[in-house]
Write an enzyme that holds these catalytic residues in place. Structure first.
Site, PDB file in Angstrom:
ATOM      1  N   GLY A 277       5.818   3.568   1.446  1.00  0.00           N
ATOM      2  CA  GLY A 277       4.589   3.062   0.837  1.00  0.00           C
ATOM      3  C   GLY A 277       3.730   4.083   0.110  1.00  0.00           C
TER       4      GLY A 277
ATOM      5  CD  GLU B 150       0.883   5.070   5.691  1.00  0.00           C
ATOM      6  OE1 GLU B 150       1.553   5.297   4.664  1.00  0.00           O
ATOM      7  OE2 GLU B 150       1.344   4.507   6.697  1.00  0.00           O
ATOM      8  CG  ASP B 151       1.075   2.585   2.259  1.00  0.00           C
ATOM      9  OD1 ASP B 151       0.802   2.875   3.444  1.00  0.00           O
ATOM     10  OD2 ASP B 151       2.019   1.828   1.964  1.00  0.00           O
TER      11      ASP B 151
ATOM     12  CG  ASP C 140      -2.823  -3.995   8.846  1.00  0.00           C
ATOM     13  OD1 ASP C 140      -3.940  -4.521   8.762  1.00  0.00           O
ATOM     14  OD2 ASP C 140      -1.795  -4.649   9.106  1.00  0.00           O
TER      15      ASP C 140
ATOM     16  CE  LYS D 215      -4.329  -5.180   4.690  1.00  0.00           C
ATOM     17  NZ  LYS D 215      -3.269  -6.130   5.091  1.00  0.00           N
TER      18      LYS D 215
ATOM     19  CB  VAL E 298      -3.127  -5.394  -1.307  1.00  0.00           C
ATOM     20  CG1 VAL E 298      -4.467  -6.110  -1.367  1.00  0.00           C
ATOM     21  CG2 VAL E 298      -3.160  -4.288  -0.247  1.00  0.00           C
TER      22      VAL E 298
ATOM     23  CG  ASP F 163       6.885  -3.387   1.105  1.00  0.00           C
ATOM     24  OD1 ASP F 163       6.049  -2.722   1.745  1.00  0.00           O
ATOM     25  OD2 ASP F 163       7.803  -4.033   1.644  1.00  0.00           O
TER      26      ASP F 163
ATOM     27  NE  ARG G 237       8.720  -0.222  -0.895  1.00  0.00           N
ATOM     28  CZ  ARG G 237       8.066  -0.167   0.259  1.00  0.00           C
ATOM     29  NH1 ARG G 237       6.833   0.279   0.303  1.00  0.00           N
ATOM     30  NH2 ARG G 237       8.639  -0.553   1.373  1.00  0.00           N
TER      31      ARG G 237
HETATM   32  P1  IMP Z   1      -0.313  -0.473  10.773  1.00  0.00           P
HETATM   33  O1  IMP Z   1       0.603   0.265  11.695  1.00  0.00           O
HETATM   34  O2  IMP Z   1      -0.573  -1.870  11.230  1.00  0.00           O
HETATM   35  O3  IMP Z   1      -1.575   0.278  10.445  1.00  0.00           O
HETATM   36  O4  IMP Z   1       0.501  -0.707   9.468  1.00  0.00           O
HETATM   37  C1  IMP Z   1       0.622   0.196   8.493  1.00  0.00           C
HETATM   38  C2  IMP Z   1       1.735  -0.198   7.570  1.00  0.00           C
HETATM   39  O5  IMP Z   1       1.815  -1.610   7.362  1.00  0.00           O
HETATM   40  C3  IMP Z   1       1.474   0.379   6.222  1.00  0.00           C
HETATM   41  O6  IMP Z   1       2.007   1.681   6.114  1.00  0.00           O
HETATM   42  C4  IMP Z   1       2.143  -0.607   5.301  1.00  0.00           C
HETATM   43  O7  IMP Z   1       3.497  -0.256   5.164  1.00  0.00           O
HETATM   44  C5  IMP Z   1       2.061  -1.919   6.030  1.00  0.00           C
HETATM   45  N1  IMP Z   1       0.961  -2.773   5.533  1.00  0.00           N
HETATM   46  C6  IMP Z   1      -0.173  -3.113   6.158  1.00  0.00           C
HETATM   47  N2  IMP Z   1      -0.942  -3.904   5.414  1.00  0.00           N
HETATM   48  C7  IMP Z   1      -0.285  -4.064   4.256  1.00  0.00           C
HETATM   49  C8  IMP Z   1      -0.587  -4.766   3.027  1.00  0.00           C
HETATM   50  O8  IMP Z   1      -1.630  -5.413   2.821  1.00  0.00           O
HETATM   51  N3  IMP Z   1       0.356  -4.677   2.051  1.00  0.00           N
HETATM   52  C9  IMP Z   1       1.512  -3.992   2.198  1.00  0.00           C
HETATM   53  N4  IMP Z   1       1.823  -3.298   3.305  1.00  0.00           N
HETATM   54  C10 IMP Z   1       0.935  -3.351   4.337  1.00  0.00           C
HETATM   55 MG    MG Z   2       3.521   2.442   4.914  1.00  0.00          MG
END
Ligand code: IMP
Ligand code: MG
Length: 173
Positions: free
Chosen positions: A41, A95-96, A99, A127, A149, A155, A161
């Protein structure tokens, strides 16, 4: 499907990248850095921001995944680890999106075991309302609402992407 107009335009993203890079350059003045991109990402954000960070650096990558479609599984898999030894080095994770925060928290914990001199996190998107894991983010581009998004590295099922901007993704019925 993705909605018509960009949620964040190329210009908005690039201005934010400049702003973050300036802050990082200031904070790490006189130091050397290892910039770590979390793939896949972060590939676009990583390549844009490292060009603007005015500090000597090594770059490395980590391939991780945690996401099954649009719902976080809460499981993190490291598909490929760093090649550099980060002991006593200043590490900046790029990091992108944060979440739930589960991915970043997990990665941060395993990297801290290697005793870096410092470890900070830079994420383009946050987020915040979705956070489950307690992880502090040092540099945040945009705080966004709970929307899915895509684009600029992000993606849906590995698509979109390559979009140069960020758009809202909605499952078509
Ligand atoms: P987390 O572990 O829940 O913080 O997730 C992080 C990962 O989930 C990110 O590195 C993304 O790859 C993916 N992700 C979370 N939200 C989105 C989104 O809105 N669009 C695309 N990928 C997302
Ligand atoms: Mg990611």
């Amino acid at each position: 499907m993705i909605t018509g107009k960009p949620f964040l335009t190329v210009e908005q993203i690039q201005n934010k990248v400049k702003e973050l890079a300036a802050k990082i350059s200031e904070d790490y003045k006189g130091k050397e850095l290892i910039s770590v991109g979390i793939l896949r990402g972060a590939f676009m954000f990583f390549s844009d921001i490292v060009k603007l960070i005015q500090v000597p650096m090594d770059i490395d990558f980590l391939i991780a995944s945690s996401y099954a479609k649009v719902e976080s599984t809460g499981e993190v898999i490291i598909h490929a680890d760093l090649r550099l030894d980060i002991t006593n080095k200043h590490v900046l994770l790029i990091e992108d999106i944060a979440d739930t925060g589960i991915t970043l928290k997990y990665i941060k914990e395993i990297l801290l075991e290697r005793k870096p001199a410092s470890l900070r996190i830079c994420t383009l998107l946050d987020k915040k309302s979705r956070r489950k894991a307690d992880v502090s983010l040092d540099y945040i581009g945009f705080e966004i609402p709970n929307l899915y998004v895509v684009g600029y590295g992000l993606d849906y099922e590995n698509k979109f992407r390559n979009l140069p901007y960020i758009a809202i993704f909605k499952k078509s019925i």
